[in-house]
Scaffold this active site. Sequence first.
Site, PDB file in Angstrom:
ATOM      1  CE  LYS A   1       0.334  12.359   7.302  1.00  0.00           C
ATOM      2  NZ  LYS A   1       0.327  11.950   5.822  1.00  0.00           N
TER       3      LYS A   1
ATOM      4  CB  CYS B   1       4.869   4.423   6.920  1.00  0.00           C
ATOM      5  SG  CYS B   1       3.379   3.710   6.839  1.00  0.00           S
TER       6      CYS B   1
ATOM      7  CD  GLU C   1       0.422   1.045   3.229  1.00  0.00           C
ATOM      8  OE1 GLU C   1      -0.067   1.927   2.513  1.00  0.00           O
ATOM      9  OE2 GLU C   1       1.206   0.714   4.112  1.00  0.00           O
TER      10      GLU C   1
END
Length: 448
Positions: free
Chosen positions: A333, A273, A151
């Site tokens: 973020k 990630c 993904e």
Amino acid sequence: MHVAVVGTGYVGLTTGVCLAHLGHEVTCVDIDPERVAAIKRQQVPFYEPGLGEMLSTNLSNGRLKITGHIKSDPEVVFITVGTPELDGRIDLSRVEMAARQIGQRLRRDSYQVVAVKSTVVPGTTDTLVRKVLEQSSCLKAGEFGLCMNPEFLREGFAVSDFLDPDRIVIGQWDDRSGRVLAELYRTLECPKILTTLRNAEMIKYAANSLLATLISFSNEISALCEATPGTDVDVVMQGVHLDRRLSPVIDGKKVSPGVLSFLMPGCGFGGSCLPKDVNALRAFARDKGVDPALLDAVVAVNAGRPGQIVSMAESLLGTLDQAEVAVLGVAFKPGTDDTRDSPALPIIQLLAGKGARVRVYDPMVKTLPPALFEMVKICPSVDNALADADAAIVVTAWPEFLELDWADACARMRRPVIIDSRNALRRVCFPSSARYVCIGQVVPEGRV
Ligand code: UDX
């Protein structure tokens, strides 16, 4: 097509909901009964814009189901469980468990494809996953299909990234497996790469490692600009970015995306990630006898950023001991409530370690890991965080901070020192009494 998705984190649930939206019959599966119950009540257990509405629609129209066990015999079963970091590597125990449960239900009389979407290092799908599936099903790969389909979903944009992808990568055990998965994505128009399982696994790691490398590169140039009078990192990176190999040329015209894709310096990359994937690839490289010198440097540069931001605050204030410092933004973020590996966490820790009294405000994050929770005061509003503060450090570029009435905010600070670790407030007109410092320029001498 009939699809099952095992694991309902942001990747699994987004995958399930979006596949249902594309017209497939989807069953999402999770071993956590509370999560299953929440999703049944049409609640998304994490923040992801747009996902809630699509979840409700597809639960109501019956195209999406959520359950604790795989019940039917889907044509495709995705493994979308987490692969959390464990000593710099990835923990594959959940992937293994999911593969075992799936294997136990694979049938000889119907061809089913198992597709790994969890991020796993090259070789995991064709060794560990294949072996577990074969052992638990008493079938051989080929009798069932096997794919690796990484993904590329950004938090906060997961739905649009799924439905409007840059590319779809399908690693396949054999052609038949890949054809089934390609059929699943038939209506999505984008380049589709059908390749080996290991290429698909490696593409994911290489892609995220490149993004992390670009960020650390920008941060190193930023530090260099801070030591070079007459330079400004924002102008420098803009000049770099306008190279047509970095800015796309469409219909003969260069499209400058407004934001510099992954060339924006800041206080470091975080999230679920990038840090985990770079570390896993480093460990993988070492296991293979390859020295990941560049990736080691990417991590070292990133690890140094919070300290550099705190040093800036220290030199502007003289000392941080007893200073009231407002940390604006804790999420890694804007657009998410995720604090995993957020640079805000080491910034808070370093400030507190130097004796600062830290207040924290984030529009979406209202709690912190227990060890940090003790060290800070969580404020209900940005005004509250800034009242009588000696300095504010902008860590997350939330629009709320850009839109703030800074003249008013500065008037309420004890010492109006603003350290902008994302260069997000450069267009703000600060009052002359304020000391606004951004990154990637020489910081003028003197304290406030
Ligand atoms: C990332 C990848 O972008 C996505 O393709 C992948 O599949 C999942 O990981 P995500 O973790 O949601 O997505 O965040 P991303 O938008 O990539 O930002 C990662 C971090 O880098 C953030 O902390 C962000 O603030 C920082 N960043 C990003 C910079 O410091 N500078 C930049 O120019 C871009």
